[in-house]
Design a protein around this motif. Structure first.
Motif, short mmCIF file in Angstrom:
data_model
loop_
_atom_site.label_atom_id
_atom_site.label_comp_id
_atom_site.label_asym_id
_atom_site.label_seq_id
_atom_site.Cartn_x
_atom_site.Cartn_y
_atom_site.Cartn_z
N LYS A 173 -115.02 -17.63 -27.96
CA LYS A 173 -116.61 -17.39 -27.89
C LYS A 173 -117.25 -18.48 -28.49
CE LYS A 173 -119.85 -14.13 -29.98
NZ LYS A 173 -120.09 -13.09 -31.09
N GLY A 174 -118.48 -18.54 -27.88
CA GLY A 174 -119.42 -19.50 -28.23
C GLY A 174 -119.29 -20.89 -28.02
N ILE A 175 -118.51 -21.21 -27.24
CA ILE A 175 -118.21 -22.61 -26.84
C ILE A 175 -119.04 -23.18 -25.87
CG2 ILE A 175 -116.36 -22.32 -25.08
CD1 ILE A 175 -114.87 -24.53 -26.32
N LEU A 176 -119.54 -24.39 -25.96
CA LEU A 176 -120.55 -24.75 -24.77
C LEU A 176 -119.72 -25.18 -23.54
CD1 LEU A 176 -123.46 -25.71 -24.74
CD2 LEU A 176 -122.83 -27.84 -25.35
N VAL A 177 -120.06 -24.91 -22.47
CA VAL A 177 -119.45 -25.28 -21.06
C VAL A 177 -120.62 -25.91 -20.39
CG1 VAL A 177 -118.35 -24.47 -18.93
CG2 VAL A 177 -118.08 -23.11 -21.15
N GLY A 178 -120.20 -27.19 -19.83
CA GLY A 178 -121.18 -28.03 -19.15
C GLY A 178 -120.60 -28.74 -17.82
N LEU A 179 -121.66 -29.07 -16.87
CA LEU A 179 -121.31 -29.66 -15.60
C LEU A 179 -121.64 -31.15 -15.86
CD1 LEU A 179 -122.19 -27.20 -12.92
CD2 LEU A 179 -120.10 -27.27 -13.98
N THR A 190 -119.88 -40.57 -23.19
CA THR A 190 -121.03 -41.21 -23.18
C THR A 190 -122.29 -40.57 -22.82
OG1 THR A 190 -120.23 -42.01 -20.90
CG2 THR A 190 -119.54 -43.31 -22.88
N GLN A 191 -122.13 -39.48 -21.93
CA GLN A 191 -123.30 -38.79 -21.50
C GLN A 191 -123.18 -37.44 -21.80
OE1 GLN A 191 -123.66 -39.32 -17.36
NE2 GLN A 191 -123.27 -41.69 -17.32
N PRO A 192 -124.80 -36.89 -21.99
CA PRO A 192 -124.78 -35.53 -22.40
C PRO A 192 -124.71 -34.69 -21.20
CG PRO A 192 -127.14 -36.37 -22.20
CD PRO A 192 -125.96 -37.42 -22.04
N MET A 193 -124.04 -33.15 -21.24
CA MET A 193 -123.88 -32.49 -20.21
C MET A 193 -125.36 -32.31 -19.18
SD MET A 193 -121.67 -29.52 -22.03
CE MET A 193 -119.87 -29.79 -22.47
N LEU A 194 -124.92 -32.00 -17.88
CA LEU A 194 -126.02 -31.78 -17.12
C LEU A 194 -126.63 -30.57 -17.07
CD1 LEU A 194 -127.80 -33.33 -14.85
CD2 LEU A 194 -126.12 -32.71 -13.26
N ARG A 195 -125.95 -29.55 -17.04
CA ARG A 195 -126.16 -28.11 -16.92
C ARG A 195 -125.06 -27.40 -17.93
NH1 ARG A 195 -130.27 -27.85 -14.21
NH2 ARG A 195 -130.97 -25.71 -14.87
N VAL A 196 -125.66 -26.51 -18.66
CA VAL A 196 -124.63 -25.82 -19.71
C VAL A 196 -125.03 -24.18 -19.74
CG1 VAL A 196 -124.86 -27.83 -21.19
CG2 VAL A 196 -126.46 -26.19 -21.59
N SER A 197 -123.81 -23.60 -20.47
CA SER A 197 -124.08 -22.32 -20.68
C SER A 197 -123.00 -22.22 -21.94
CB SER A 197 -123.50 -21.51 -19.54
OG SER A 197 -123.24 -20.29 -20.01
N ASN A 198 -123.15 -21.03 -22.47
CA ASN A 198 -122.10 -20.60 -23.58
C ASN A 198 -121.40 -19.45 -23.11
OD1 ASN A 198 -122.93 -22.40 -25.61
ND2 ASN A 198 -124.54 -20.97 -26.28
N THR A 199 -120.23 -19.35 -23.75
CA THR A 199 -119.08 -18.33 -23.61
C THR A 199 -119.61 -16.89 -24.30
OG1 THR A 199 -117.71 -19.00 -25.18
CG2 THR A 199 -117.29 -19.78 -22.61
N ASP A 200 -119.21 -16.00 -23.62
CA ASP A 200 -119.58 -14.55 -24.61
C ASP A 200 -118.40 -14.31 -25.23
OD1 ASP A 200 -117.91 -13.59 -22.49
OD2 ASP A 200 -119.42 -12.24 -21.37
#
Length: 667
Positions: A173-179, A190-200
């Motif tokens: 729960k609450g881990i960042l997921v990104g593309l 080296t680069q920040p994620m482009l699009r993100v979401s958090n897990t429930d």
């Protein structure tokens, strides 16, 4: 109007029997409640109806899904007063914001102010999840997402999936997921994620506002808020799957409930099905390999311990500054070498409150290379010698008083206080499983182990005979006695006094332990054939209801056999032991190594006495997020926030009150 209501009430009560047969009681009570409530004046003690309508968006500035936006301030209007719960955790903005946005609610609106400079030609999404509720009753708006574009196009694709703990398939729960659209492995660092979401709480995530293209997905427990993998201590997940977002028209069933037990209708509702919706990420934390000394501690006067972040085969070298270190210690290192205990052999050192020493050990530098570090340490006893001596004298005085009383009574007494014997721990239960052995543990390092004083006997008919056995050391202070155990046979383990003597000269007392071996008829056995695993080195674990490992089998044949299983319910887990070390190993991003695969047998296994179970397991046929039995899942899914349907109960309550009042019958 009042006369009309009175007439309705008279008709309703006079037809009570007929209506109660023709309609459900709840419908009748609602009817009566409506009638009674319609006559109620403001301030009636019966109260009124609850608000069960969630808030509704009536407008936004800029408009939802607007294009060509150049403002960083968003205002969303609602039809009633609203509030936003825990926005820092629940509200997710894509692209991710380096500087935390300002999110606040006031009256019938919510304002979001972005602090970062807007990126050109990109879709921004503000995913509120279920954070928005009305102000009075807490009715949730639902999973609401607002979006706008700084370019001419709004991107509307979505991708979704699950993040599970790679070791035990627990939802994370609450881990960042990104593309990332950048396919290079280095992009994650080296680069920040482009699009993100958090897990429930189920480990589920949805990334919205995705543009057409190719992506790779990563998960990150972002410790420093930079949206990239910058610390080894951060939990991560990665794979090389290429994600191509798409969509298709689809339908889903929408169930309309008449009440909590009866379905009114099942509707086929068209919707846009976004794909992929089955992304599976297995999260892990890279083992801490950087080595440095955490602390030196001396809780007990007879030993001190060094705690390191990581182990090493090379033990520290100690040079005493106020004592002679030669033959001064018995060294007890943990299996991983990260905890090292030094037992003081000399009583004079035990009584010395402060030990000054120079310690040389291997430590990691800034790039992870080991070098020799030299520290000067001062190790203090937690309880000073003076206090220990005082406590010892107090015990002596109390013992002496007891002996004096015995002497005055003419009863046997001692003139010298006996030395405390060495207390060994012998794990010999009254009934022993045939595949178990006897463990013997010492609380202190031993300098004498006299195996000639250890005797094992077995009873044949009415006579006792010496039984064959093997006694060996299996740890620094642990020993194992193995015998040729025979079902239903009785045994006696007899140990003479002074069989064990510790480094302080304390000797063990004589002991005798009787036990019997259980009958084979008391057990079950399990033969599990695991499909598609032949030739792979796998470790299969039999688990109890608390996920504690009961038995373990390593195999390359794809078949796991468990014997002498006590009756009960069990579960099964396995992992692919790629390096054949017998342990589950996490992944390593820098080495492009995934964690070892873990699978769960989907159901409980009931074992009964005399049962031989033959089972087949296809470990890969079910998605990982559905494999772990619900009884074992520790992170239980949070209940979905829904509108509180309290008016039905309120109607029943008001209706019952009226019927009781009108009929004089207590319901």
């Amino acid at each position: 109007m009042k006369e009309f209501h009175k007439l309705i009430y008279r008709i309703a009560t006079s037809r009570l029997a007929f209506i109660s047969k023709a309609f459900p009681l709840s419908v009748y009570l609602i009817f009566l409640a409506f009638m009674s409530y319609s006559c109620a004046r403001m301030g009636s003690p019966d109260g009124g109806w609850y608000d069960e309508t969630p808030p509704r968006v009536v407008g936004a500035s800029p408009a939802d899904k607007a294009t060509g936006v150049n403002t960083r301030k968003v205002k969303i209007q609602f039809n009633e007063f609203v509030k936003i719960e825990n926005p820092t955790e629940k509200v997710v903005i894509s692209p991710p914001q380096m500087e935390a946005p300002e999110i606040k609610s006031g009256g019938k609106s919510i304002e979001v102010t972005l602090k970062d400079t807007l990126m050109p030609n990109i879709t921004y999404t503000i995913d509120f999840s279920d954070a928005i509720t009305d102000n009075n009753e807490g009715n949730p708006l639902g999973n609401y997402t607002y979006s706008f574009s700084t370019g001419e196009v709004i991107d509307t694709f979505e991708v979704s999936g699950y993040v599970l703990d790679a070791k035990d398939l627990e939802p994370v729960k609450g881990i960042l997921v990104g593309l990332y659209s950048n396919m290079a492995d280095s992009a994650f660092r080296t680069q920040p994620m482009l699009r993100v979401s958090n897990t429930d709480s189920r480990g589920f995530f949805v990334i919205k506002g995705v543009a057409p293209g190719e992506y790779r997905a990563y998960a990150l427990k972002d410790a420093d808020g930079d949206y990239k993998y910058s610390q080894k201590s951060e939990m991560i997940a990665f794979n090389h799957d290429i994600i191509i977002p798409s969509s298709k028209p689809d339908t889903r069933q929408d169930t309309i409930w008449r009440d909590s037990l009866h379905i009114e209708n099942i509707l086929q509702v068209p919707y846009t099905h976004f794909l992929p919706d089955d992304i599976m990420l297995r999260a892990f934390t890279v083992p801490q390999t950087d080595r440095y000394l955490l602390k030196a501690e001396r809780k007990e006067p007879d030993r001190f311990t060094f705690y390191f972040t990581y182990g090493n085969e090379s033990l520290p070298e100690i040079r005493g500054l106020n004592f002679n270190e030669r033959d001064a210690f018995f060294v007890d290192a943990s299996a991983k070498g990260d905890t090292i205990t030094y037992w003081l052999r000399d009583t004079a050192l035990v009584n010395q409150d402060t030990l000054h020493m120079e310690v040389s050990y291997l430590q990691s530098d800034s790039v992870g290379m080991l070098f020799t570090k030299v520290d000067t340490l001062e190790v203090l006893a937690k309880v000073p010698y003076a206090k220990r001596l005082k406590l010892k004298n107090k015990d002596l005085e109390e013992w002496q008083k007891k002996q004096d009383k015995l002497k005055k009574k003419g009863e046997p007494y001692d003139s010298i206080m006996p030395v405390e014997p060495l207390k060994m721990t012998i794990s010999a239960p009254g009934k022993l499983d045939p595949d178990r052995n006897i463990l013997i543990r010492s609380p202190y390092p031993l300098q004498v182990v006299d195996t000639s004083k250890i005797h094992l006997y077995t009873k044949i008919d009415t006579l006792w005979y010496a039984a064959r056995h093997v006694f060996k050391q299996t740890g620094n202070m642990e020993y194992t006695l193995m015998g040729e155990w025979r079902p239903l046979q009785q045994y006696s383990l007899e140990i003479d006094s002074a069989a064990f003597v510790d480094i302080f000269g304390h000797a063990s007392k004589a002991s005798k332990s009787g036990f019997a071996i259980k009958s084979n008829d008391e057990y079950s056995s399990i033969l599990m054939t695991i499909q598609d695993m032949q030739g792979k080195h796998i470790v299969v674990e039999l688990l109890d209801s608390k996920e504690k490992i009961v038995k373990t089998v390593s195999t390359t044949s794809g078949t796991a056999e468990f014997f002498y299983v006590n009756p009960g319910n069990y579960y099964m887990r396995m992992f692919v032991d790629r390096n054949a070390n017998g342990e589950w190993d996490p992944g390593d991003f820098d080495a492009d190594q995934q964690p070892e695969e873990v699978y769960y047998y989907f159901d409980a296994i009931e074992c009964k006495a005399k049962w031989d179970l033959v089972l087949t397991w296809n470990a890969t046929i079910r998605p990982l997020n559905t494999q772990k039995p619900a009884a074992l899942v520790k992170a239980k899914a949070e209940k979905k926030k829904t509108v509180k349907s309290r008016n039905l109960e309120r109607a029943k309550e008001l209706g019952i009150k009226y019927v009781e009042k009108a009929t004089g019958v207590k319901l």
